[in-house]
Design a protein around this motif. Structure first.
Motif, PDB file in Angstrom:
ATOM      1  N   TYR A   1       0.683  -1.055  -0.091  1.00  0.00           N
ATOM      2  CA  TYR A   1      -0.177  -0.347   0.147  1.00  0.00           C
ATOM      3  C   TYR A   1       1.023   1.392  -0.173  1.00  0.00           C
ATOM      4  O   TYR A   1       1.772   1.193   0.335  1.00  0.00           O
ATOM      5  CB  TYR A   1      -0.864  -0.134   1.120  1.00  0.00           C
TER       6      TYR A   1
ATOM      7  N   TYR B   1      -8.211   9.526  -1.798  1.00  0.00           N
ATOM      8  CA  TYR B   1      -8.664   7.762  -1.998  1.00  0.00           C
ATOM      9  C   TYR B   1      -9.497   6.965  -1.542  1.00  0.00           C
ATOM     10  O   TYR B   1     -10.671   7.653  -2.277  1.00  0.00           O
ATOM     11  CB  TYR B   1      -7.989   7.741   0.086  1.00  0.00           C
ATOM     12  N   ARG B   2      -9.358   5.863  -1.679  1.00  0.00           N
ATOM     13  CA  ARG B   2     -11.438   5.117  -2.271  1.00  0.00           C
ATOM     14  C   ARG B   2     -12.572   5.305  -0.897  1.00  0.00           C
ATOM     15  O   ARG B   2     -11.778   5.154   0.308  1.00  0.00           O
ATOM     16  CB  ARG B   2     -10.662   3.788  -2.626  1.00  0.00           C
TER      17      ARG B   2
ATOM     18  N   VAL C   1      -8.281  -2.724   3.896  1.00  0.00           N
ATOM     19  CA  VAL C   1      -7.355  -1.624   4.188  1.00  0.00           C
ATOM     20  C   VAL C   1      -8.283  -0.336   4.680  1.00  0.00           C
ATOM     21  O   VAL C   1      -8.808  -0.682   4.211  1.00  0.00           O
ATOM     22  CB  VAL C   1      -6.685  -1.581   3.320  1.00  0.00           C
TER      23      VAL C   1
ATOM     24  N   GLU D   1      -8.114   2.327   5.368  1.00  0.00           N
ATOM     25  CA  GLU D   1      -7.545   3.621   4.075  1.00  0.00           C
ATOM     26  C   GLU D   1      -8.007   5.461   4.527  1.00  0.00           C
ATOM     27  O   GLU D   1      -7.546   5.791   5.178  1.00  0.00           O
ATOM     28  CB  GLU D   1      -8.879   3.700   2.697  1.00  0.00           C
TER      29      GLU D   1
ATOM     30  N   LEU E   1      -3.685   7.111  -2.760  1.00  0.00           N
ATOM     31  CA  LEU E   1      -3.080   6.601  -2.041  1.00  0.00           C
ATOM     32  C   LEU E   1      -3.832   4.520  -2.890  1.00  0.00           C
ATOM     33  O   LEU E   1      -5.336   4.872  -2.475  1.00  0.00           O
ATOM     34  CB  LEU E   1      -4.062   5.875  -0.155  1.00  0.00           C
ATOM     35  N   ARG E   2      -3.153   3.437  -2.640  1.00  0.00           N
ATOM     36  CA  ARG E   2      -3.228   2.847  -3.293  1.00  0.00           C
ATOM     37  C   ARG E   2      -2.770   1.151  -3.097  1.00  0.00           C
ATOM     38  O   ARG E   2      -1.420   1.419  -2.327  1.00  0.00           O
ATOM     39  CB  ARG E   2      -3.268   2.617  -4.583  1.00  0.00           C
ATOM     40  N   ARG E   3      -3.591   0.364  -3.104  1.00  0.00           N
ATOM     41  CA  ARG E   3      -2.465  -0.886  -3.242  1.00  0.00           C
ATOM     42  C   ARG E   3      -2.734  -1.631  -4.714  1.00  0.00           C
ATOM     43  O   ARG E   3      -3.355  -1.778  -5.350  1.00  0.00           O
ATOM     44  CB  ARG E   3      -3.651  -2.133  -1.872  1.00  0.00           C
TER      45      ARG E   3
END
Length: 594
Positions: free
Chosen positions: A333, A419-420, A426, A428, A473-475
């Motif tokens: 992440y 962000y999602r 996660v 987030e 932000l990302r995985r």
């Protein structure tokens, strides 16, 4: 339900009952009570898809139903197909406990370089492997399977095979079927004899053996069943499981696929050469039912199902049950920077922001266990950076970060972090809030924005050209156990949306891609690893396109009597080693629930 024209068809419904006058009718209290019991019975009987319909065997709640059972003709939603494919099929290789490549369907192999500089693998197949109908596995099964994959919806995944480029190009321009078939005959997959397979790659690929272990497009297909069938008959073969078909090599095969009820029933395959060893008191699971349900955790609490993912990081902060299990993922992440937008168009600013982040504090208390990290490649991945190599990447140094960011032009405005939206495994929201708080301590303001259209938003450009976000932000999860799978996202054609291909006239990315090409084509693991380590230093260190934050884990709950059920490091449900063990107190058991 609506009829074919979208109208409401006549029939019973709760609302229809009221419309027929039940609400106004002068019904005696006892009769009215009987009426409501009748409604409740109808509702309960019709509640199969919500998870209460009785099903045999072990019941497993999965996030999604498969889109196909045809592993050679997959689609972009292939992640939903993996639990079934991994339980029923096998690859030439498989991964060991350390994620290294081990023999699978092939007992051994050799690798040489031909006169054209191409890698040529010769695989010697195990002679004890049989399909679920008892027919032996033969090299022809790979030839047919891979040729079919080259015509499927994810055929680009087969591009490393010699001759694949020609076959793919012919299909793209709509060439006659005879030309396409002739090109497929020339692709580098050949049955030397029944138990010897020769594979020729267009160029050396150090990740090839890792890919064939886990990417199911490379699994064999039952050639004796499929050859000579029309396209329609082949579709029917996979779409309507019956009479023991489709055949399987793994410890389970598909017996039933109920699309409307969102159920897949797997049954034990006694012909499999990959049966899990049984300890004393253990037995194979005769039946496994995979089901989709929006109320999986509630069903598990009531004893209706035996396995459920814990897909809420917020829930884990409140309740951590005794039967909670954890699987470390090959995943990272990270925080990404928009390198086209000032002041983030300067690598020294991006490095300073990366040094401002205390990864330990970002994750503290959010999860039962956390693996904070400032490196892209997870330490469990073969070829990951050593501790000394990791030291060269930006890590937490708040005083240095504050000094480097002081007076930087452009940081007067707040940075927009995307962000999602929604809850997942996660955390987030919490991480985004803590990133903003930590950057504020070094004088950088951050505005948070949760987006349901995350992918579209990070690619959206302003009228002036650059993308509109500052940070996201990302995985990133591995598709196979090799460094290559972590780097492809950040190549020129990758979907990274950071704009770093424009940095310094494109020279850093060109150097990064040369290092990847050297690693991908390296003759041995040590040479490949050296190139990948340098590539990571360019991406994470020198250019600081991203700031890795942690390596996520997946949490799930499973009954005590289930042994060997797991989540693999690629975030897929793994049923290959499932066994049942009699236990004195494993209450409540799903099949015992009312």
């Amino acid at each position: 339900m609506p009829d074919d024209q979208g109208r409401r068809a006549p029939g019973f419904s709760f609302f229809g009952a009221w419309a027929f006058g039940v609400e106004e009718a002068l019904v005696a209290p006892r009769a009215r009570l009987r009426w409501w019991w009748f409604l409740l019975a109808v509702w309960a009987a019709s509640c199969g898809p919500c998870g209460f319909q009785p099903e045999p065997g072990v019941k497993v709640v999965v996030p999604a139903m498969p889109t196909t059972l045809d592993w050679s003709h997959s689609d972009p939603d292939s992640w939903a197909n993996y639990p079934v494919m991994l339980a029923t099929q096998r690859g030439l290789t498989q991964l060991g406990p350390d994620h290294g490549v081990e023999p699978g369907l092939a007992e051994r192999w050799g690798r040489v370089t031909d006169g054209q500089g191409r890698d040529v693998y010769t695989f010697h197949l195990r002679r004890d492997v049989r399909w679920s109908n008892g027919a032996p596995l033969v090299a022809r099964d790979f030839v047919i399977g891979w040729r079919r994959a080259l015509q499927g919806r994810e055929r680009g995944e087969m591009a490393d095979l010699a001759g694949a480029a020609e076959a793919l190009a012919l299909q793209e321009r709509g060439a006659p079927e005879t030309e396409v078939r002739a090109a497929l005959e020339r692709v580098g997959v050949e049955a030397v004899d029944a138990h010897t397979l020769r594979v020729t790659l267009a160029r050396p690929r150090s990740y090839f053996l890792a890919r064939v272990a886990n990417v199911y497009l490379f699994y064999p297909a039952p050639s004796a069943d499929l050859e000579g069938k029309s396209d329609e008959a082949v579709r029917d073969y996979f779409d309507r499981p019956r009479d023991g078909r489709p055949l399987a090599l793994g410890p389970y095969r598909v017996e039933r696929w109920d699309r409307a009820g969102e159920r897949v029933r797997l049954v034990h395959n006694p012909a499999s050469a990959f049966a899990s060893p049984l300890a004393e008191g253990e037995t194979p699971a005769p039946v496994i039912t995979l089901m989709k349900s929006e109320i999986g955790p509630a069903l598990y609490e009531r004893g209706r199902v035996d396995f459920v993912f814990v897909d809420s990081a917020a829930a884990l902060r409140i309740h951590r049950p005794d039967d909670l299990r954890r699987e470390p993922l090959l995943s990272t992440y990270f925080l990404a920077f928009n390198t086209e937008r000032a002041p983030l168009d300067r690598p020294e600013v991006r490095r300073a922001l990366a040094r401002a982040l205390d990864r330990e504090a970002l994750l503290a208390g959010l999860l039962p266990v956390a693996r904070p990290s400032h490196v892209l490649l997870p330490p469990e991945l073969p070829g990951a950076a050593t501790a000394a190599e990791a030291e060269r990447l930006p890590r937490y140094a708040p005083e240095q970060a504050r000094a480097e960011l002081a007076g930087v032009a452009g940081l007067e405005r707040p940075l927009r972090l995307i962000y999602r939206s929604g809850d997942g495994f996660v955390p987030e929201v919490a991480i985004a809030e803590r990133v903003a708080a930590q950057l504020a301590r070094v004088g950088v303001r951050v505005v948070l924005e949760a987006r349901s259209d995350f992918s579209a938003e990070i690619s959206r450009r302003s009228a002036q050209g650059p993308r509109t976000y500052d940070l996201y932000l990302r995985r990133l999860g591995a598709d196979y156990a090799h460094p290559n799978t972590f780097f492809t996202l950040f190549e020129r054609e990758g979907n990274h949306q950071t704009g770093w291909e424009t940095q310094a006239g494109g020279e850093p990315m060109a150097r990064f891609e040369r290092l990847l090409a050297q690693g991908d084509g390296a003759p041995d693991e040590a040479t490949a690893r050296a190139s990948y380590v340098q590539a990571q230093e360019v991406l994470v260190g020198e250019q600081a396109v991203i700031a890795p934050l942690y390596h996520p884990d997946r949490y799930y709950r499973a009954r005590e009597r289930l042994r060997g059920v797991d989540v693999d490091p690629f975030n897929f449900l793994a049923l290959r080693a499932l066994r049942l063990r009699a236990v004195a107190a494993d209450a409540p058991r799903a099949e015992d629930a009312p």
